[in-house]
Design an enzyme around this catalytic site. Structure first.
Site, short mmCIF file in Angstrom:
data_model
loop_
_atom_site.label_atom_id
_atom_site.label_comp_id
_atom_site.label_asym_id
_atom_site.label_seq_id
_atom_site.Cartn_x
_atom_site.Cartn_y
_atom_site.Cartn_z
CG ASP A 113 45.97 41.73 18.08
OD1 ASP A 113 46.97 41.12 17.68
OD2 ASP A 113 44.86 41.66 17.53
CE1 TYR B 225 45.10 37.52 15.33
CE2 TYR B 225 44.33 38.42 17.43
CZ TYR B 225 44.78 38.61 16.13
OH TYR B 225 44.91 39.88 15.63
#
Length: 445
Positions: A68, A220
């Site tokens: 990520d 997230y």
């Protein structure tokens, strides 16, 4: 090296930086983020094979995809958004990539993600949306090649829905279909079939993915799924020309009153992306007016730093500015306030590249960041030690993470190139997505 190229006489649209190099370097950043077994043409040679045991709950092969950010979790939601935006940039600005001799590598960047998403989509209504546990991953500072912690996999299904994740991945597949349909039609058609299944799953079984994949909520967390449903349907219409997808997109847009949301674009916000795509695909004034309202607000009203950076958020300030830039460049392509938006885009990108006194792109320009919050590039080659001592060291990162856009300055242009400041000095796949696509758009001009 500064190259002054004033492209359009009378418009003062000047290319003061080597966009060609920047596009190439941004693609190298994505190579450095690769998980899994690396290909023989890997250019970032200090990275090696890693996370080769990533598996689903029933042993499914989940190797591949992208790490990520400065860490090694594979978060599917921002990865899918990144993929959609990279594909959008290729579809919309292919000549910019051709001019930079970067089209083949740009396609590879998209395919590295879509190959992984195909593995994650194990049945029509089951999709793996995360590999790796956030806190366990973040407790480790070292090379991805040396990881030993458990990397559990998390999925959405009919009893644990994730409309946002499924619809964003559908958008990524549909956009990637357009990238590959002329160069690899059988692969493209496979992507499109998966896009249709995932959108159907997203629309039929409603829910936020971060309510189902609760580990993702700490990193997230999704605000809602409505904008992703509109976005996914719109991309499927763009890919297929099938009127039923446009009808669905417009139904959902009206049902959720998306036009009144105020604009925004990013990993958790797709409404301005949907506006500009619907404006392109339908020609309707209402969508054009909505996206113009957003861009005009950003140009003329939204806070700027003293040196002129559009300031939308403290965390990843440059990423937020780049996201706006790309939406407004797409609006400009439709003839909406084109001169002003392109000048604004050139100025904002110029800030990132050095106009404010320094570069914010690793390995590029004047005084670039050398201490990005990024584990793998901070680590010297094995067998040298890499641990929290490396993190705390004042030494520059051992490897140059070419092309990575760091988080960026605060509201007063303050920025310190220190590894321990993740808010301002981390890098991430989603940070480079609109940045890279904007570079292709500007280089095309």
């Amino acid at each position: 090296m500064k190259i002054i190229v004033c492209v359009l006489a009378g418009l003062a649209l000047c290319q003061a930086y080597d966009y060609n190099q920047l596009i190439t370097d941004s693609l190298l950043f994505y190579e450095a983020q690769r998980s899994g077994k690396l290909p023989s043409d890997q250019k970032v040679t200090w990275r090696k094979d890693s996370a080769l045991n990533d598996k689903g709950q029933n042993g499914e092969d989940l190797t591949g995809g992208y790490y990520d950010a400065g860490d090694f979790v594979k978060f599917g939601f921002p990865m899918a958004y990144t993929t959609t935006v990279l594909a959008w940039g290729i579809v919309s600005h292919e000549s910019g990539y051709n001019k930079a001799n970067a089209l083949a590598d740009a396609r590879k960047a998209v395919k590295w993600a879509t190959d992984y998403f195909l593995k994650c989509h194990i049945s029509a209504n089951e999709f793996y949306g995360q590999v790796g546990e956030g806190q366990a991953d973040h407790n480790y500072w070292g090379r991805p090649e040396d990881m030993t912690m458990d990397r559990p996999a998390y999925k959405i299904d009919t009893s644990h829905p994730g409309s946002d994740l499924a619809a964003e991945t559908a958008a990524a597949f549909a956009a990637a279909y357009l990238v590959f349909k002329n160069s690899d039609s059988s692969y493209a058609n496979n992507l499109l079939n998966h896009a249709k299944q995932l959108f159907s799953f997203a629309d039929q079984y409603r829910g936020k993915y971060s309510d189902s994949i609760t580990d993702a909520a700490n990193f997230y967390s999704s605000y809602n799924y409505q904008d992703e449903l509109v976005w996914g349907a719109t991309w499927l219409y763009k890919a297929t020309g099938d009127q039923s997808y446009l009808t669905r997109a417009e139904q959902l847009y009206a049902e959720f009153d998306l036009g009144s949301w105020g604009g925004g674009f990013g990993w958790d916000q797709k409404n301005s992306g949907a506006d500009v795509l619907l404006a392109e695909l339908t020609g309707k004034q209402t969508y054009k007016d909505t996206v113009q309202g957003f861009c005009d607000y950003m140009l003329y009203t939204q806070q700027k730093t003293p040196k002129g950076l559009l300031f939308v958020s403290e965390w990843g300030s440059l990423r937020s500015a780049a996201n706006v830039v790309y939406i407004c460049l797409e609006a400009a392509k439709l003839g909406i306030n084109a001169d002003a938006y392109r000048q604004f885009a050139t100025q904002q990108i110029g800030y990132m590249l050095g106009d404010a006194g320094r570069s914010f792109v690793v390995g590029f320009g004047n005084n670039p960041p050398t201490h990005a919050h990024h584990r793998s590039s901070s680590c010297p080659d094995a067998p040298a030690t890499c641990d929290w001592g490396t993190f705390s060291s004042s030494e520059p990162n051992a490897h140059v993470l070419y092309g990575a856009l760091v988080g960026g300055p605060d509201a007063n242009d303050n920025y310190s190139d220190v590894r321990n400041d993740a808010v301002h000095n981390e890098v991430a796949c989603d940070y480079n997505a609109c940045f890279q696509s904007a570079l292709a758009a500007l280089y095309e001009l």
